[in-house]
Design a protein around this motif. Sequence first.
Motif, PDB file in Angstrom:
ATOM      1  N   THR A 131       0.834  -1.212   0.000  1.00 45.14           N
ATOM      2  CA  THR A 131       0.000   0.000   0.000  1.00 45.14           C
ATOM      3  C   THR A 131       0.864   1.256   0.000  1.00 45.14           C
ATOM      4  OG1 THR A 131      -1.805  -1.123   1.155  1.00 45.14           O
ATOM      5  CG2 THR A 131      -1.763   1.287   1.268  1.00 45.14           C
ATOM      6  N   ILE A 132       1.924   1.228   0.794  1.00 41.92           N
ATOM      7  CA  ILE A 132       2.823   2.381   0.879  1.00 41.92           C
ATOM      8  C   ILE A 132       3.458   2.664  -0.479  1.00 41.92           C
ATOM      9  CG2 ILE A 132       5.019   3.199   1.864  1.00 41.92           C
ATOM     10  CD1 ILE A 132       4.233   1.570   4.415  1.00 41.92           C
ATOM     11  N   ILE A 133       3.980   1.634  -1.128  1.00 41.65           N
ATOM     12  CA  ILE A 133       4.672   1.822  -2.402  1.00 41.65           C
ATOM     13  C   ILE A 133       3.711   2.222  -3.505  1.00 41.65           C
ATOM     14  CG2 ILE A 133       5.985   0.647  -4.207  1.00 41.65           C
ATOM     15  CD1 ILE A 133       7.570   1.471  -1.678  1.00 41.65           C
ATOM     16  N   GLN A 134       2.571   1.590  -3.553  1.00 40.96           N
ATOM     17  CA  GLN A 134       1.592   1.938  -4.584  1.00 40.96           C
ATOM     18  C   GLN A 134       1.188   3.408  -4.471  1.00 40.96           C
ATOM     19  OE1 GLN A 134      -1.885  -0.583  -4.722  1.00 40.96           O
ATOM     20  NE2 GLN A 134      -2.999   0.813  -6.070  1.00 40.96           N
ATOM     21  N   THR A 135       0.942   3.860  -3.252  1.00 42.05           N
ATOM     22  CA  THR A 135       0.539   5.253  -3.036  1.00 42.05           C
ATOM     23  C   THR A 135       1.679   6.206  -3.355  1.00 42.05           C
ATOM     24  OG1 THR A 135      -0.933   4.497  -1.265  1.00 42.05           O
ATOM     25  CG2 THR A 135      -0.503   6.858  -1.386  1.00 42.05           C
ATOM     26  N   LEU A 136       2.902   5.828  -2.995  1.00 37.20           N
ATOM     27  CA  LEU A 136       4.059   6.675  -3.278  1.00 37.20           C
ATOM     28  C   LEU A 136       4.232   6.858  -4.786  1.00 37.20           C
ATOM     29  CD1 LEU A 136       6.496   8.216  -2.111  1.00 37.20           C
ATOM     30  CD2 LEU A 136       7.790   6.077  -2.250  1.00 37.20           C
ATOM     31  N   ARG A 137       4.144   5.791  -5.524  1.00 40.55           N
ATOM     32  CA  ARG A 137       4.269   5.878  -6.978  1.00 40.55           C
ATOM     33  C   ARG A 137       3.167   6.766  -7.569  1.00 40.55           C
ATOM     34  NH1 ARG A 137       5.672  -0.490  -8.473  1.00 40.55           N
ATOM     35  NH2 ARG A 137       7.936  -0.199  -8.730  1.00 40.55           N
ATOM     36  N   GLU A 138       1.971   6.627  -7.044  1.00 38.91           N
ATOM     37  CA  GLU A 138       0.846   7.421  -7.555  1.00 38.91           C
ATOM     38  C   GLU A 138       1.042   8.903  -7.268  1.00 38.91           C
ATOM     39  OE1 GLU A 138      -2.532   5.703  -5.673  1.00 38.91           O
ATOM     40  OE2 GLU A 138      -2.631   3.963  -7.027  1.00 38.91           O
ATOM     41  N   GLU A 139       1.427   9.227  -6.044  1.00 37.98           N
ATOM     42  CA  GLU A 139       1.554  10.637  -5.669  1.00 37.98           C
ATOM     43  C   GLU A 139       2.697  11.329  -6.405  1.00 37.98           C
ATOM     44  OE1 GLU A 139       0.995  12.128  -1.860  1.00 37.98           O
ATOM     45  OE2 GLU A 139      -0.512  10.646  -1.257  1.00 37.98           O
ATOM     46  N   LEU A 140       3.728  10.567  -6.727  1.00 41.62           N
ATOM     47  CA  LEU A 140       4.860  11.148  -7.453  1.00 41.62           C
ATOM     48  C   LEU A 140       4.695  11.037  -8.962  1.00 41.62           C
ATOM     49  CD1 LEU A 140       7.811   9.883  -5.221  1.00 41.62           C
ATOM     50  CD2 LEU A 140       6.754  12.152  -5.235  1.00 41.62           C
ATOM     51  N   GLU A 141       3.610  10.393  -9.371  1.00 37.23           N
ATOM     52  CA  GLU A 141       3.291  10.221 -10.792  1.00 37.23           C
ATOM     53  C   GLU A 141       4.411   9.498 -11.546  1.00 37.23           C
ATOM     54  OE1 GLU A 141       2.168  14.013 -12.398  1.00 37.23           O
ATOM     55  OE2 GLU A 141       0.484  14.256 -11.028  1.00 37.23           O
ATOM     56  N   VAL A 142       4.927   8.459 -10.898  1.00 39.21           N
ATOM     57  CA  VAL A 142       5.962   7.612 -11.508  1.00 39.21           C
ATOM     58  C   VAL A 142       5.554   6.147 -11.327  1.00 39.21           C
ATOM     59  CG1 VAL A 142       7.929   9.194 -11.389  1.00 39.21           C
ATOM     60  CG2 VAL A 142       7.272   7.903  -9.354  1.00 39.21           C
ATOM     61  N   PRO A 143       4.499   5.716 -12.004  1.00 37.86           N
ATOM     62  CA  PRO A 143       3.936   4.374 -11.771  1.00 37.86           C
ATOM     63  C   PRO A 143       4.889   3.226 -12.055  1.00 37.86           C
ATOM     64  CG  PRO A 143       3.031   5.342 -13.773  1.00 37.86           C
ATOM     65  CD  PRO A 143       3.781   6.441 -13.067  1.00 37.86           C
ATOM     66  N   ASN A 144       5.884   3.453 -12.903  1.00 41.01           N
ATOM     67  CA  ASN A 144       6.782   2.372 -13.298  1.00 41.01           C
ATOM     68  C   ASN A 144       8.193   2.516 -12.742  1.00 41.01           C
ATOM     69  OD1 ASN A 144       4.772   1.117 -14.993  1.00 41.01           O
ATOM     70  ND2 ASN A 144       5.131   2.778 -16.462  1.00 41.01           N
ATOM     71  N   ILE A 145       8.389   3.415 -11.800  1.00 42.99           N
ATOM     72  CA  ILE A 145       9.728   3.646 -11.268  1.00 42.99           C
ATOM     73  C   ILE A 145      10.263   2.381 -10.587  1.00 42.99           C
ATOM     74  CG2 ILE A 145       8.954   4.488  -9.003  1.00 42.99           C
ATOM     75  CD1 ILE A 145      11.216   6.572  -9.172  1.00 42.99           C
ATOM     76  N   PRO A 146      11.533   2.017 -10.833  1.00 42.51           N
ATOM     77  CA  PRO A 146      12.111   0.836 -10.189  1.00 42.51           C
ATOM     78  C   PRO A 146      12.138   0.967  -8.667  1.00 42.51           C
ATOM     79  CG  PRO A 146      13.443   1.513 -12.051  1.00 42.51           C
ATOM     80  CD  PRO A 146      12.445   2.607 -11.827  1.00 42.51           C
ATOM     81  N   LEU A 147      11.863  -0.132  -8.003  1.00 44.72           N
ATOM     82  CA  LEU A 147      11.914  -0.215  -6.551  1.00 44.72           C
ATOM     83  C   LEU A 147      12.862  -1.343  -6.173  1.00 44.72           C
ATOM     84  CD1 LEU A 147      10.855   0.177  -3.590  1.00 44.72           C
ATOM     85  CD2 LEU A 147       9.007  -1.420  -4.199  1.00 44.72           C
ATOM     86  N   ILE A 148      13.885  -1.033  -5.380  1.00 47.06           N
ATOM     87  CA  ILE A 148      14.831  -2.041  -4.902  1.00 47.06           C
ATOM     88  C   ILE A 148      14.660  -2.190  -3.404  1.00 47.06           C
ATOM     89  CG2 ILE A 148      17.223  -2.823  -4.875  1.00 47.06           C
ATOM     90  CD1 ILE A 148      16.085  -2.309  -7.697  1.00 47.06           C
ATOM     91  N   VAL A 149      14.408  -3.415  -2.946  1.00 51.18           N
ATOM     92  CA  VAL A 149      14.205  -3.679  -1.521  1.00 51.18           C
ATOM     93  C   VAL A 149      15.273  -4.640  -1.031  1.00 51.18           C
ATOM     94  CG1 VAL A 149      11.728  -3.240  -1.648  1.00 51.18           C
ATOM     95  CG2 VAL A 149      12.561  -5.568  -1.964  1.00 51.18           C
TER      96      VAL A 149
END
Length: 274
Positions: A131-149
């Motif tokens: 939920t955190i990551i999905q919302t972060l991508r949406e608010e920054l308008e970068v739906p496809n930005i790479p995420l490394i965990v």
Amino acid sequence: MIGQSNMAGRGFLKEVPFIYDEHIKMLRNGRWQTMVEPINYDRPNAGVGLTSSFAAAWRLKNRTNKIGLIPCADGGTSLDDWNVDGILFKNAVFQSKLAQKTSELHGILWHQGENDCQPTNAKNYGKKFSTIIQTLREELEVPNIPLIVGGLGDYLTKGIYGEYFKSYSIVNEELEKMAKNTPNCNFVTASGLNANPDGIHMDASSQRIFGIRYFQAFYKKKDVSEPIDVENEILDIIYNKPLSNTEKRQRLELKFSSGTISLESYKTEIAKLK
């Protein structure tokens, strides 16, 4: 850069060689400044983190370009502290939007989970984090930005607070599931890495290696499930990178302003650069 203390960095500054590159920037007061560790100064004991070697490895593949780091991690925080209505999440959005005014976002680096190692929290980790990551991508308008965990270290159960971390493997399983089920997301193992004497925070050498693994996952768009054979070789290249005269001058200014060298030494070394 989001998460808790191992993303902020607690490695002892004097235990590893200095990384300095005028093309690696960090966001301070909304402006890009040349990176100097500690990058993510969230606590007085902030130190070496993984993003300095991540950025230096990126520079080896991008010799003429700049990379910027946006420090937003906060030590000791749980996933609940990072909820989408909380101040930490809102600060990360705010800082990232500041950066977007002068640059483009290319990745999210996450390390957190030590605070959620109790059994109930560990089992719910994936759902909350998603939920955190999905919302972060949406608010920054970068739906496809790479995420490394990054995963949690095997050393956690061996330290003085080892009993608290007995469910760390569940958090790691949740992070790996997240990487498999989330578009443009990859997992990085912390296998073989070591801790400071507190048994919680990665030591400086391990942070340097962790950063190399994060970059490999980012660059190759693949999980890093095992240590990389050439980790130390890549670090040697980074440490031995020749400094430009500008970088030498800036390093001397840092040493002088921090009281590491005398005025006489500063003048002598500066004169050699002319």
